[in-house]
Design a protein around this motif. Structure first.
Motif, PDB file in Angstrom:
ATOM      1  N   LEU A 169      -9.247  -2.752 -18.332  1.00  0.00           N
ATOM      2  CA  LEU A 169      -7.978  -2.153 -18.737  1.00  0.00           C
ATOM      3  C   LEU A 169      -7.350  -1.334 -17.608  1.00  0.00           C
ATOM      4  N   LEU A 170      -8.168  -0.675 -16.799  1.00  0.00           N
ATOM      5  CA  LEU A 170      -7.625   0.054 -15.659  1.00  0.00           C
ATOM      6  C   LEU A 170      -7.030  -0.909 -14.633  1.00  0.00           C
ATOM      7  N   LEU A 171      -7.704  -2.019 -14.421  1.00  0.00           N
ATOM      8  CA  LEU A 171      -7.163  -3.033 -13.521  1.00  0.00           C
ATOM      9  C   LEU A 171      -5.861  -3.604 -14.070  1.00  0.00           C
ATOM     10  N   ASP A 172      -5.793  -3.768 -15.395  1.00  0.00           N
ATOM     11  CA  ASP A 172      -4.579  -4.280 -16.022  1.00  0.00           C
ATOM     12  C   ASP A 172      -3.397  -3.349 -15.793  1.00  0.00           C
ATOM     13  N   ILE A 173      -3.650  -2.034 -15.851  1.00  0.00           N
ATOM     14  CA  ILE A 173      -2.576  -1.058 -15.617  1.00  0.00           C
ATOM     15  C   ILE A 173      -1.953  -1.278 -14.251  1.00  0.00           C
ATOM     16  N   TRP A 174      -2.796  -1.348 -13.223  1.00  0.00           N
ATOM     17  CA  TRP A 174      -2.287  -1.477 -11.864  1.00  0.00           C
ATOM     18  C   TRP A 174      -1.698  -2.857 -11.608  1.00  0.00           C
ATOM     19  N   ARG A 175      -2.310  -3.901 -12.132  1.00  0.00           N
ATOM     20  CA  ARG A 175      -1.769  -5.248 -11.936  1.00  0.00           C
ATOM     21  C   ARG A 175      -0.373  -5.360 -12.543  1.00  0.00           C
ATOM     22  N   SER A 176      -0.213  -4.776 -13.717  1.00  0.00           N
ATOM     23  CA  SER A 176       1.085  -4.806 -14.374  1.00  0.00           C
ATOM     24  C   SER A 176       2.146  -4.103 -13.537  1.00  0.00           C
ATOM     25  N   ARG A 177       1.794  -2.977 -12.966  1.00  0.00           N
ATOM     26  CA  ARG A 177       2.756  -2.231 -12.156  1.00  0.00           C
ATOM     27  C   ARG A 177       3.079  -2.957 -10.854  1.00  0.00           C
ATOM     28  N   LEU A 178       2.075  -3.578 -10.262  1.00  0.00           N
ATOM     29  CA  LEU A 178       2.301  -4.289  -9.007  1.00  0.00           C
ATOM     30  C   LEU A 178       3.177  -5.525  -9.207  1.00  0.00           C
ATOM     31  N   THR A 179       3.008  -6.213 -10.335  1.00  0.00           N
ATOM     32  CA  THR A 179       3.804  -7.420 -10.571  1.00  0.00           C
ATOM     33  C   THR A 179       5.271  -7.092 -10.831  1.00  0.00           C
ATOM     34  N   LYS A 180       5.558  -5.854 -11.208  1.00  0.00           N
ATOM     35  CA  LYS A 180       6.939  -5.450 -11.483  1.00  0.00           C
ATOM     36  C   LYS A 180       7.700  -5.067 -10.213  1.00  0.00           C
ATOM     37  N   LEU A 181       6.994  -4.989  -9.088  1.00  0.00           N
ATOM     38  CA  LEU A 181       7.664  -4.631  -7.837  1.00  0.00           C
ATOM     39  C   LEU A 181       8.518  -5.795  -7.332  1.00  0.00           C
ATOM     40  N   ASP A 182       9.573  -5.474  -6.600  1.00  0.00           N
ATOM     41  CA  ASP A 182      10.484  -6.481  -6.064  1.00  0.00           C
ATOM     42  C   ASP A 182       9.782  -7.294  -4.976  1.00  0.00           C
ATOM     43  N   ARG A 183       9.569  -8.581  -5.250  1.00  0.00           N
ATOM     44  CA  ARG A 183       8.875  -9.449  -4.301  1.00  0.00           C
ATOM     45  C   ARG A 183       9.838 -10.341  -3.524  1.00  0.00           C
ATOM     46  N   GLU A 184      11.100 -10.275  -3.840  1.00  0.00           N
ATOM     47  CA  GLU A 184      12.057 -11.160  -3.178  1.00  0.00           C
ATOM     48  C   GLU A 184      12.437 -10.631  -1.792  1.00  0.00           C
ATOM     49  N   ILE A 185      12.571  -9.295  -1.674  1.00  0.00           N
ATOM     50  CA  ILE A 185      12.957  -8.711  -0.391  1.00  0.00           C
ATOM     51  C   ILE A 185      11.799  -8.782   0.600  1.00  0.00           C
ATOM     52  N   ILE A 186      10.610  -8.367   0.144  1.00  0.00           N
ATOM     53  CA  ILE A 186       9.405  -8.429   0.988  1.00  0.00           C
ATOM     54  C   ILE A 186       8.327  -9.176   0.210  1.00  0.00           C
ATOM     55  N   ALA A 187       7.904 -10.313   0.728  1.00  0.00           N
ATOM     56  CA  ALA A 187       6.926 -11.152   0.037  1.00  0.00           C
ATOM     57  C   ALA A 187       5.541 -10.516   0.074  1.00  0.00           C
ATOM     58  N   PRO A 188       4.683 -10.847  -0.908  1.00  0.00           N
ATOM     59  CA  PRO A 188       3.302 -10.333  -0.909  1.00  0.00           C
ATOM     60  C   PRO A 188       2.556 -10.668   0.375  1.00  0.00           C
ATOM     61  N   GLU A 189       2.876 -11.823   0.960  1.00  0.00           N
ATOM     62  CA  GLU A 189       2.189 -12.243   2.184  1.00  0.00           C
ATOM     63  C   GLU A 189       2.474 -11.308   3.361  1.00  0.00           C
ATOM     64  N   ASP A 190       3.545 -10.555   3.265  1.00  0.00           N
ATOM     65  CA  ASP A 190       3.900  -9.598   4.315  1.00  0.00           C
ATOM     66  C   ASP A 190       3.557  -8.166   3.914  1.00  0.00           C
ATOM     67  N   THR A 191       2.706  -8.031   2.900  1.00  0.00           N
ATOM     68  CA  THR A 191       2.380  -6.721   2.335  1.00  0.00           C
ATOM     69  C   THR A 191       0.887  -6.446   2.407  1.00  0.00           C
ATOM     70  N   VAL A 192       0.541  -5.232   2.782  1.00  0.00           N
ATOM     71  CA  VAL A 192      -0.851  -4.769   2.724  1.00  0.00           C
ATOM     72  C   VAL A 192      -0.964  -3.757   1.600  1.00  0.00           C
TER      73      VAL A 192
END
Length: 324
Positions: A127-150
């Motif tokens: 459930l703790l992992l779910d909290i963070w995964r949910s928040r991360l998926t809501k971030l804008d991925r169009e401007i900066i792709a995950p592949e360019d993110t650490v």
């Protein structure tokens, strides 16, 4: 802030009554930060409203009041002889293994008739992992792709290697399947690598964005320190976006996790994994047992060792923390 918390509580589903009307002592770390303390108290107040069949008492390990003994005194005044004690902490380190149990030992000396049911910390629960995964998926991925993110995960830091390894496991589990370029793990205090070193390692991958994830329950001095360092890093390296996420806060999943821990304790099902505990390993090498797998005992039996060695419990607690 209190009004907002009460409004938030109306959005949560009520819990059914527990098997036993046993008071719950929720033990927070403690902070001198007013916002951090109030958020913890808000959490406890909301959790109480979700099930009013037993009292829920907040207390702290250190730095602010009420302390653990005050919470226990309150339970005794209300006529209770059995208490559920839950450490509201992410990982198991010195505080859970010794500081809380030491406080319970002292309370037993004052009230020999008390029986404690010592619950489990939060740990790397899904459930703790779910909290963070949910928040991360809501971030804008169009401007900066995950592949360019650490992804840069920041833990509190501990002198217990077992607890520090848990934050590394958490980081890896969170990173799996995320498509981020990589994940780095660091700490804000006590141990290394520190946050500044985490930024250095993150920049080696030449990212366009660094997402800083403070794996903390609530705000406080350390969380605010993380935000301050991130602001400095953004000014120093303006070509890399630094996105500093807020702490977990009053997430609905957090109430479900605490509920699971309380039910475990009421049913006598609390278990801890002590295989890599440095205190256990030291005592195994010295031919002493160290059993804190079961916590549903009259004296909570968190460190069950030979009777000869246990004659002076305060001396034991003093000695064990000298383990390197």
């Amino acid at each position: 802030m209190v009004t907002q918390a009460l409004t938030f509580s109306t959005m949560l589903e009520k819990f059914p009554p527990l098997p036993f009307r046993r008071p719950l002592l929720i033990i927070g770390h403690g902070t001198r930060d007013i916002d951090g303390k109030q958020t913890f108290l808000n959490f406890v107040n909301i959790y109480q409203t979700l099930d009013t069949s037993r009292p829920v008492i907040p207390c702290f390990l250190e730095l602010t009041e009420p302390l653990i003994q005050e919470g226990i005194d309150h339970c005794v005044t209300e006529g209770f002889k059995e208490i559920t004690a839950l450490p509201f902490l992410l990982f198991s380190a010195r505080h859970i293994k010794f500081d809380v149990t030491n406080a319970l030992d002292r309370a037993k000396e004052r009230y020999p008739f008390l029986k404690f049911h010592y619950g489990r910390h939060l740990g790397n629960t899904p459930l703790l992992l779910d909290i963070w995964r949910s928040r991360l998926t809501k971030l804008d991925r169009e401007i900066i792709a995950p592949e360019d993110t650490v992804l840069l995960v920041v833990g509190r830091g501990s002198s217990d290697p077992d607890a520090n390894s848990d934050i590394y496991k958490f980081s890896r589990l969170l990173w799996e399947g995320s498509q981020y370029r990589t994940v780095e793990t660091c700490f804000i205090g006590i141990t290394h690598p520190r946050l500044e070193q985490g930024f250095e390692r993150a920049r080696l991958y030449h990212p366009k964005r660094i997402i800083v994830l403070p794996h903390f329950l609530f705000t406080g001095a350390l969380v605010k320190k993380i935000f301050h360092i991130c602001t400095q890093q953004q000014k120093r390296y303006p070509h890399i976006e630094v996105l500093n996420l807020p702490e977990i806060g009053l997430a609905p999943e957090l109430f479900s996790i605490i509920r699971e821990r309380e039910i475990e304790s009421q049913l006598g099902q609390t278990q801890m994994n002590c295989e890599m505990c440095k205190f256990r390993l030291s005592f195994v090498r010295n031919n002493h047992s160290h059993d804190h797998h079961s916590h549903d005992h009259h004296s909570h039996d968190h460190h069950h060792i030979s009777q000869n060695f246990y004659d002076d419990i305060m001396q034991y607690h003093k000695q064990i923390w000298q383990v390197p």
